[in-house]
Write a protein that holds these residues in place. Structure first.
Motif, PDB file in Angstrom:
ATOM      1  N   THR A   1      14.708 -15.923   2.864  1.00 22.62           N
ATOM      2  CA  THR A   1      14.008 -16.620   1.809  1.00 22.62           C
ATOM      3  C   THR A   1      14.003 -15.700   0.604  1.00 22.62           C
ATOM      4  O   THR A   1      13.957 -14.487   0.730  1.00 22.62           O
ATOM      5  N   LYS A   2      14.084 -16.323  -0.546  1.00 23.43           N
ATOM      6  CA  LYS A   2      14.052 -15.547  -1.788  1.00 23.43           C
ATOM      7  C   LYS A   2      12.770 -14.716  -1.797  1.00 23.43           C
ATOM      8  O   LYS A   2      11.773 -15.095  -1.207  1.00 23.43           O
TER       9      LYS A   2
ATOM     10  N   GLN B   1      11.859 -13.736   5.765  1.00 25.75           N
ATOM     11  CA  GLN B   1      12.647 -13.753   6.998  1.00 25.75           C
ATOM     12  C   GLN B   1      12.777 -12.378   7.655  1.00 25.75           C
ATOM     13  O   GLN B   1      13.131 -11.412   7.009  1.00 25.75           O
TER      14      GLN B   1
ATOM     15  N   THR C   1      19.503 -10.367  -0.980  1.00 24.80           N
ATOM     16  CA  THR C   1      19.848 -11.486  -0.122  1.00 24.80           C
ATOM     17  C   THR C   1      20.840 -11.043   0.959  1.00 24.80           C
ATOM     18  O   THR C   1      21.811 -10.356   0.672  1.00 24.80           O
TER      19      THR C   1
ATOM     20  N   GLY D   1      20.957 -17.805   0.915  1.00 24.49           N
ATOM     21  CA  GLY D   1      19.512 -17.902   0.721  1.00 24.49           C
ATOM     22  C   GLY D   1      19.116 -17.882  -0.754  1.00 24.49           C
ATOM     23  O   GLY D   1      17.968 -18.146  -1.098  1.00 24.49           O
TER      24      GLY D   1
ATOM     25  N   ASN E   1      17.180 -20.803  -2.369  1.00 20.66           N
ATOM     26  CA  ASN E   1      15.962 -21.249  -1.695  1.00 20.66           C
ATOM     27  C   ASN E   1      14.784 -21.323  -2.664  1.00 20.66           C
ATOM     28  O   ASN E   1      14.700 -20.513  -3.586  1.00 20.66           O
TER      29      ASN E   1
ATOM     30  N   ARG F   1      14.820 -30.665  -2.261  1.00 22.08           N
ATOM     31  CA  ARG F   1      15.072 -29.313  -1.758  1.00 22.08           C
ATOM     32  C   ARG F   1      14.570 -29.149  -0.317  1.00 22.08           C
ATOM     33  O   ARG F   1      13.797 -29.960   0.186  1.00 22.08           O
TER      34      ARG F   1
ATOM     35  N   LEU G   1      13.638 -25.715   2.627  1.00 17.40           N
ATOM     36  CA  LEU G   1      13.513 -24.257   2.786  1.00 17.40           C
ATOM     37  C   LEU G   1      14.370 -23.831   3.962  1.00 17.40           C
ATOM     38  O   LEU G   1      14.097 -24.196   5.110  1.00 17.40           O
ATOM     39  N   ARG G   2      15.432 -23.080   3.661  1.00 18.60           N
ATOM     40  CA  ARG G   2      16.326 -22.631   4.737  1.00 18.60           C
ATOM     41  C   ARG G   2      15.868 -21.286   5.294  1.00 18.60           C
ATOM     42  O   ARG G   2      15.357 -20.449   4.550  1.00 18.60           O
ATOM     43  N   ARG G   3      16.069 -21.108   6.596  1.00 19.85           N
ATOM     44  CA  ARG G   3      15.663 -19.870   7.264  1.00 19.85           C
ATOM     45  C   ARG G   3      16.636 -19.587   8.409  1.00 19.85           C
ATOM     46  O   ARG G   3      16.248 -19.416   9.556  1.00 19.85           O
TER      47      ARG G   3
ATOM     48  N   CYS H   1      15.972 -25.132   8.966  1.00 21.29           N
ATOM     49  CA  CYS H   1      15.299 -25.444   7.702  1.00 21.29           C
ATOM     50  C   CYS H   1      13.984 -26.163   7.952  1.00 21.29           C
ATOM     51  O   CYS H   1      13.765 -26.741   9.020  1.00 21.29           O
TER      52      CYS H   1
ATOM     53  N   ASN I   1      11.144 -28.816   6.111  1.00 20.65           N
ATOM     54  CA  ASN I   1      10.929 -29.779   5.024  1.00 20.65           C
ATOM     55  C   ASN I   1       9.803 -30.750   5.378  1.00 20.65           C
ATOM     56  O   ASN I   1       9.406 -30.874   6.533  1.00 20.65           O
TER      57      ASN I   1
END
Ligand code: HEM
Lengths: 437, 292
Positions: free
Chosen positions: A3-4, A83, A244, A254, A257, A359, A361-363, A386, A388
């Motif tokens: 994650t950012k 993460q 990243t 990422g 994100n 959007r 949120l990817r992990r 992810c 959502n």
């Protein structure tokens, strides 16, 4: 893949709890058990003074506070948590027949998770030599390593083969729909589905495995592991500077994100809102996992130009094609001299981004699993995860676009898939899923 | 039998010295079982605190019954082998072995007996291989009994020796209580995988017998256990019922279907039912402790 804003502080939904030892634990550590209570406060004090605690065969480890993430809170941990380095996922199938057994399992799991995420053994050890140890032991002496455990329930908990197995069918949330088939899916039953999904993340692989193993042990007779997969990314230690992480195709993953510290964004993208219902899912989130195999042999013989066009970003910097900085705004309208878009319309980021309004949120983590016995090629890829608020409006349309046109499809194949409703957080004294079961 | 190389302890500890000393019998000295764990004297005291004399005495009676039946059935089996009656020998093979499998933890405590009776090919050097599984191979693979006469005779004398030994063996409470788990570990390790009866595929007979042997010990301890932990007792009882249910699907005539008839999914289901039972069973040691 991270994650950012990784390496930043944990969002402030949960107050960081100091790892304190309870009096009961102190007594345990000193090996005096229940009888020690007769000693009263003074007895405990003197045990400390003589250093008996250190000498006892304790399984509790002194825990640096920074390595411990709070378990109880409004939300479950492991979702907007920056993460961690390692990952272990397990899908479980319930074999218990009664709803009360499922409820009891979640009570036990919550208690165990609350302990091990704080770097403590899964339960109190008895000093009866004729019993197996309560905790399996491989995490003795290890710190909590930012361990998080996140629990979700799958569609088959509510209805399986048309049957309302636990009288929960009416509680199934509409967003927890079965995922539609996507074009080019090559799903294999052994990597799909599950009544319960458990995501474990930690900065140490043994700490992560310890969690999965003990949860599986506690579940024996109530639930069995249906499938599992370990994952990794570069460790914080290996990274020369924070930034990243790269996936196994060599690209930063990422970047795009949403910011996990932006509460408004998280409410918009991740957390189920009170107005949405069902009530038992408020402050929960939907998790989608996809085990995506990379055809790395083919990828490795594709040209740099082809690789960058596939993603729509530069390999080294991670910047959008035509740009210079990783985090600069993705401008899909930018054209080259001949009027062609700098970021190809069928590139992965162009399609995933769409109009930028929807959007997720990817992990995700990388995985590798030996070789494919048929081809002798490495069985390796991305374990896409992810979160959502409503997969029907977020993940599904996005993946439909990708499945149809993504240039990346030449190099990947989706072999596993599952969707879970991650429960809202529990408060101390309560347990996960309390309002559902 | 358990995999020889991996085996680190016998299933039920048999300390023979007391009874042997009394009987003045020295010829059985070599059968003395490995010493049991005595790390913790507190635990030992606790172990003595609960009185398991009666259940253990009852268990001995059961073991002797099974051993008697084992001799009777092995005698018939051996006769069939020696008279070249292949069909009869095949029919008797699996039911005979069940008497052994029910009390396997006892048999395994006598160091050499178990391999002599129950070694699978590769468990021991080829030159030392004898017992049930050697005859199994001849019957199912070569479809003959020729050349197995001596093995058959030795097998019978070994089960007779077993019967003689169980009479005086001292059964340790601590290991008596863990016996059921050891029996289920047997199932998990070799029976559920079809490795035990690799020629006859009669693994489910052994499976069922191991479970029966575990159930016997549990039944004998049930009232003691109930006083310590009623919930645990109920859980174990219901998991035994689940496992027996799962197993009963594969009953055929007076025995069980061939292991080869099970699908992968069915094997997995059985294996998980064993794990589901073995986990709470492993808590039975609570009867020897002060907790709860
Ligand atoms: C093996 C499979 C995949 C790989 C290797 C991959 C890799 C990447 C990379 C390198 C980026 C650019 C950097 C970034 O923004 O993170 C990216 C962006 C993204 N990917 Fe993927 N991805 C994969 C699968 C998926 C799937 C299945 C989805 C969702 C359905 C997805 C959704 C996204 C989104 C939303 C973005 C950000 C787009 C934006 O900037 O708005 N990816 N991916």
């Amino acid at each position: 893949m991270e994650t950012k804003n990784d390496f930043q502080k944990e969002p402030q939904n949960n107050s960081q709890t100091e790892p304190k030892l309870s009096r009961r634990q102190l007594l345990k550590m000193a090996g005096v058990g229940g009888a020690g209570l007769l000693l009263g406060g003074a007895g405990v004090g003197s045990l400390f003074a003589t250093g008996a605690v250190g000498a006892a065969s304790s399984t509790a480890t002194a825990q640096p506070a920074a390595d411990i993430l709070p378990f109880y809170g409004k939300y479950q941990q492991g979702i907007v948590t920056p993460q961690q380095d390692f990952f272990h996922f397990a899908a479980f199938d319930i074999i218990a027949k009664k709803r009360s057994d499922v409820r009891a399992l979640f009570e036990k799991w919550t208690d165990a998770a609350a302990r091990i995420t704080q770097g403590q053994p899964v339960g109190d050890e008895s000093n009866n030599q004729h019993l197996p140890p309560t905790d399996t032991g491989e995490a003795i002496g290890l710190t909590a390593s930012k361990l998080t455990i996140t629990f979700g329930v799958g569609p088959t908990l509510f209805t399986k083969d048309g049957a309302d197995r636990f009288g929960l069918a009416s509680k199934r949330p509409a967003p927890l729909a079965d995922l539609p088939a996507f074009s080019a899916d090559e799903l294999q039953a052994e990597w799909c589905g599950g009544d319960i999904g458990v995501q474990v993340c930690a900065n140490d692989p043994q700490v992560a495995f310890h969690a999965i193993r003990n949860l599986a042990r506690i579940a024996r007779g109530s639930a069995v592991i249906r499938w599992s997969q370990a994952g990794f990314q570069r460790t914080e230690r290996a990274a020369a500077k924070p930034g990243t992480a790269r996936n196994l195709m060599g690209f930063k993953d990422g970047t795009g994100n949403p910011d996990v510290n932006d509460d408004a964004a998280m409410n918009d993208v991740v957390w189920v809102q009170p107005s949405e219902g069902p009530a038992w899912m408020t402050n929960g989130s939907y998790m989608i996992v996809r085990r995506i195999r990379m055809r790395i042999e083919e990828w490795d013989r594709s040209t740099l130009q082809d690789q960058e066009a596939t993603f729509g970003r530069a390999r080294i910097s991670g910047a959008p094609l035509g740009g210079t900085d990783e985090f600069e705004k993705l401008d899909l309208d930018k054209k080259d001299a001949s009027g062609k878009p700098l970021i190809p319309v069928d590139s992965h980021v162009a399609l995933a981004h769409g109009d930028g309004k929807v959007r997720i949120l990817r992990r995700s983590y990388s995985y590798t699993n030996g070789i494919d016995a048929k081809t002798g090629q490495l069985d390796t890829g991305l374990f896409f995860v992810c979160f959502n608020r409503d997969p029907r409006k977020q993940f599904v349309p996005m993946q439909q676009r990708l499945a149809k046109n993504d240039r990346l499809n030449e190099y990947i194949v989706h072999v596993g898939s599952a969707v879970f409703a991650c429960l809202p957080g529990a408060s101390a004294g309560g347990f996960l899923g309390q309002e559902l079961f | 039998m358990t995999h020889m190389k991996k085996r680190t302890k016998t299933l039920i500890g048999l300390t023979l010295f007391t009874s042997l000393a009394l009987a003045g019998c020295s010829s059985a000295q070599d059968a003395a079982a490995p010493a049991t764990d005595k790390k913790d004297s507190a635990a030992q005291t606790q172990a003595q605190a609960v009185d398991l004399k009666q259940p253990i005495a009852d268990y001995r009676t059961y073991v002797i019954e099974q051993a008697d039946a084992l001799i009777a059935s092995t005698t018939q089996f051996v006769n069939a082998v020696k008279s070249g009656n292949i069909e009869e020998a095949k029919k008797l093979y699996a039911p005979t072995r069940q008497y052994y499998e029910r009390i396997e933890p006892i048999a395994e405590a006598f160091d050499n007996l178990d391999p002599d009776v129950d070694a699978r090919e590769n468990d021991v050097d080829a030159s030392e291989w004898k017992g049930f599984h050697k005859i199994e191979k001849a019957l199912w693979e070569a479809n003959t009994t020729k050349g197995e006469e001596q093995t058959a005779d030795e097998l019978l004398s070994n089960v007779q020796l077993l019967r003689a030994k169980v009479e005086t063996a001292d059964i340790e409470p601590a290991l008596f209580v863990t016996g059921p788990v050891e029996l289920l570990n047997e199932v998990s390790a070799t029976k559920v995988t079809g490795e035990e009866e690799r020629y006859s595929h009669t693994d489910l007979y052994d499976f069922a017998a191991n479970v029966e042997g575990a159930d016997k010990i549990f039944t004998l301890l049930q009232s003691t256990l109930k006083a310590h932990d009623a919930q645990l007792t109920d859980t174990i009882a219901s998991r035994f019922a689940d496992l027996n249910n799962a197993l009963s699907k594969y009953k055929k005539d007076s025995g069980y279907v061939s292991y080869t008839e099970l699908s992968k999914e069915q094997t997995k289901e059985l294996s998980q039912a064993v794990d589901a039972l073995a986990e709470p069973l492993s808590q039975m040691g609570t009867v020897l402790g002060a907790n709860k």
